[in-house]
Design an enzyme around this catalytic site. Structure first.
Site, PDB file in Angstrom:
ATOM      1  N   LEU A 211      10.288 -20.796  -5.382  1.00 28.40           N
ATOM      2  CA  LEU A 211       9.439 -19.839  -4.660  1.00 28.40           C
ATOM      3  C   LEU A 211       8.076 -19.827  -5.336  1.00 28.40           C
ATOM      4  O   LEU A 211       7.990 -19.785  -6.563  1.00 28.40           O
ATOM      5  CB  LEU A 211      10.067 -18.435  -4.743  1.00 28.40           C
ATOM      6  CG  LEU A 211       9.173 -17.268  -4.309  1.00 28.40           C
ATOM      7  CD1 LEU A 211       8.880 -17.328  -2.810  1.00 28.40           C
ATOM      8  CD2 LEU A 211       9.811 -15.927  -4.671  1.00 28.40           C
TER       9      LEU A 211
ATOM     10  N   ASP B 234       0.828  -1.215   0.000  1.00 29.47           N
ATOM     11  CA  ASP B 234       0.000   0.000   0.000  1.00 29.47           C
ATOM     12  C   ASP B 234       0.860   1.262   0.000  1.00 29.47           C
ATOM     13  O   ASP B 234       1.957   1.282   0.567  1.00 29.47           O
ATOM     14  CB  ASP B 234      -0.920  -0.023   1.231  1.00 29.47           C
ATOM     15  CG  ASP B 234      -2.046   0.986   1.112  1.00 29.47           C
ATOM     16  OD1 ASP B 234      -2.381   1.382  -0.027  1.00 29.47           O
ATOM     17  OD2 ASP B 234      -2.595   1.391   2.153  1.00 29.47           O
TER      18      ASP B 234
ATOM     19  N   HIS C 253       2.289   3.677  -9.006  1.00 29.32           N
ATOM     20  CA  HIS C 253       2.091   2.252  -9.313  1.00 29.32           C
ATOM     21  C   HIS C 253       3.282   1.705 -10.098  1.00 29.32           C
ATOM     22  O   HIS C 253       3.752   0.594  -9.854  1.00 29.32           O
ATOM     23  CB  HIS C 253       0.787   2.038 -10.085  1.00 29.32           C
ATOM     24  CG  HIS C 253      -0.439   2.353  -9.283  1.00 29.32           C
ATOM     25  ND1 HIS C 253      -0.661   1.805  -8.034  1.00 29.32           N
ATOM     26  CD2 HIS C 253      -1.498   3.155  -9.520  1.00 29.32           C
ATOM     27  CE1 HIS C 253      -1.813   2.270  -7.562  1.00 29.32           C
ATOM     28  NE2 HIS C 253      -2.331   3.095  -8.428  1.00 29.32           N
TER      29      HIS C 253
HETATM   30  C1  IPE Z   1      -5.383  -2.676  -0.135  1.00 31.16           C
HETATM   31  O1  IPE Z   1      -5.061  -1.344  -0.306  1.00 31.16           O
HETATM   32  C2  IPE Z   1      -5.358  -3.375  -1.431  1.00 31.16           C
HETATM   33  C3  IPE Z   1      -4.063  -3.513  -2.054  1.00 31.16           C
HETATM   34  C4  IPE Z   1      -2.910  -3.164  -1.581  1.00 31.16           C
HETATM   35  C5  IPE Z   1      -4.086  -4.125  -3.337  1.00 31.16           C
HETATM   36  P1  IPE Z   1      -6.155  -0.223  -0.436  1.00 31.16           P
HETATM   37  O2  IPE Z   1      -5.459   1.065  -0.534  1.00 31.16           O
HETATM   38  O3  IPE Z   1      -7.114  -0.549  -1.522  1.00 31.16           O
HETATM   39  O4  IPE Z   1      -6.935  -0.329   0.959  1.00 31.16           O
HETATM   40  P2  IPE Z   1      -7.923   0.676   1.627  1.00 31.16           P
HETATM   41  O5  IPE Z   1      -9.037   0.949   0.649  1.00 31.16           O
HETATM   42  O6  IPE Z   1      -7.170   1.927   1.921  1.00 31.16           O
HETATM   43  O7  IPE Z   1      -8.375   0.007   2.871  1.00 31.16           O
HETATM   44  C1  IPE Z   2      -1.730   0.159  -3.272  1.00 30.22           C
HETATM   45  O1  IPE Z   2      -1.440   1.496  -3.328  1.00 30.22           O
HETATM   46  C2  IPE Z   2      -1.835  -0.465  -4.618  1.00 30.22           C
HETATM   47  C3  IPE Z   2      -3.204  -0.785  -5.020  1.00 30.22           C
HETATM   48  C4  IPE Z   2      -4.269  -0.747  -4.283  1.00 30.22           C
HETATM   49  C5  IPE Z   2      -3.366  -1.193  -6.381  1.00 30.22           C
HETATM   50  P1  IPE Z   2      -2.596   2.564  -3.333  1.00 30.22           P
HETATM   51  O2  IPE Z   2      -2.950   2.858  -4.741  1.00 30.22           O
HETATM   52  O3  IPE Z   2      -3.734   2.156  -2.470  1.00 30.22           O
HETATM   53  O4  IPE Z   2      -1.857   3.798  -2.705  1.00 30.22           O
HETATM   54  P2  IPE Z   2      -2.469   4.854  -1.706  1.00 30.22           P
HETATM   55  O5  IPE Z   2      -2.905   4.110  -0.485  1.00 30.22           O
HETATM   56  O6  IPE Z   2      -3.615   5.503  -2.408  1.00 30.22           O
HETATM   57  O7  IPE Z   2      -1.348   5.780  -1.438  1.00 30.22           O
HETATM   58 MG    MG Z   3      -4.109   2.469  -0.455  1.00 25.74          MG
END
Ligand code: IPE
Ligand code: IPE
Ligand code: MG
Length: 224
Positions: free
Chosen positions: A122, A12, A29
């Site tokens: 792995l 995240d 990303h």
């Molecule tokens: C969780 O992250 C999902 C992934 C890392 C793929 P999110 O950014 O979507 O989670 P929330 O919505 O903040 O809980």
């Molecule tokens: C996690 O990073 C990756 C995915 C959910 C695909 P985020 O896109 O949720 O990044 P933040 O939390 O918005 O910074």
């Molecule tokens: Mg996020």
């Protein structure tokens, strides 16, 4: 020292990193993919057998179409460019979640799974369009349909993670302390580390620090 067979990661913080350093969520990303490569290497060095990466949740469809498309495009290119090398490194790829993507991406994912299915160094489980609640509901439905008993063994056997040991360690980057519908059953006894750094800034040193700390924890599993 605790054995470490399976690490699960909620990757995240990409969006925030992108906005902060490059003025766009999508560039976060892209940068996050470099961290994925680093962490795969380090996982192999640490002789860990399973790495589960949360890449897209069932709830992430609620994001703008432009971001969702960018993410899947990134994944397509990753599969096209990197699967041969991962295969050569004896890495097995498994998808958790339901493959309801474009026919091109579904095909790439199926081919990648098939190609690498016999690999043994792995196993990378990529959680894509994955949600733990729907995984659990489907498991109960299957148990009911087969008229089996509801017990821990049968439930585990009907999850997508069957034959995969539960994660020993869960890491969530991005300075957020929640599970976001990830592996709710499987994480029952995992050691959980919430990391302040955003995923693109997370590196081998941070990872190894957590692993060392994990190895020294007294894991009780209810005992004393
Ligand atoms: C969780 O992250 C999902 C992934 C890392 C793929 P999110 O950014 O979507 O989670 P929330 O919505 O903040 O809980
Ligand atoms: C996690 O990073 C990756 C995915 C959910 C695909 P985020 O896109 O949720 O990044 P933040 O939390 O918005 O910074
Ligand atoms: Mg996020």
């Amino acid at each position: 020292m605790n054995p470490l067979k399976h690490v699960a990661i909620i990757m995240d913080g990409n969006g925030r990193w992108g906005l902060k350093y490059k003025n766009s969520r999508n560039s976060g990303h892209k940068a996050g993919l470099n961290t994925v490569e680093k962490i795969i290497k380090e996982t192999i060095k640490n002789k860990i057998n399973f790495l589960t990466l949360f890449a897209f949740s069932t709830e992430n469809w609620k994001r703008p179409k432009k971001e969702v498309n960018y993410l899947f495009n990134l994944l397509e290119n990753f599969l096209i460019n990197r699967i041969e090398d991962l295969h050569k490194q004896n890495i097995k790829l498994k998808i958790l979640g339901s493959k309801k993507f474009s026919s091109k991406l579904n095909k790439l994912l199926n081919n990648a799974e098939k190609k690498t299915s016999k690999n043994t160094k792995l196993q990378i489980n990529l959680a894509l369009n994955y949600g733990s609640k729907s995984e659990l509901i489907n498991a109960f439905k299957k148990i009911k349909k087969n008229k089996n008993n509801i017990n821990e063994k049968n439930l585990s056997k009907n999850l997508q993670t069957k034959n995969i040991p539960d994660p020993d360690l869960l890491i969530r980057t991005g300075n957020t302390k929640r599970l976001s519908n990830f592996l709710l059953w499987q994480l029952a006894y995992s050691e959980i580390f919430f990391e302040k750094k955003l995923w693109p800034s997370f590196n081998e040193k941070d990872y190894n620090k957590i692993i060392t700390e994990y190895k020294n924890i007294k894991r009780n599993f209810g005992k004393i």
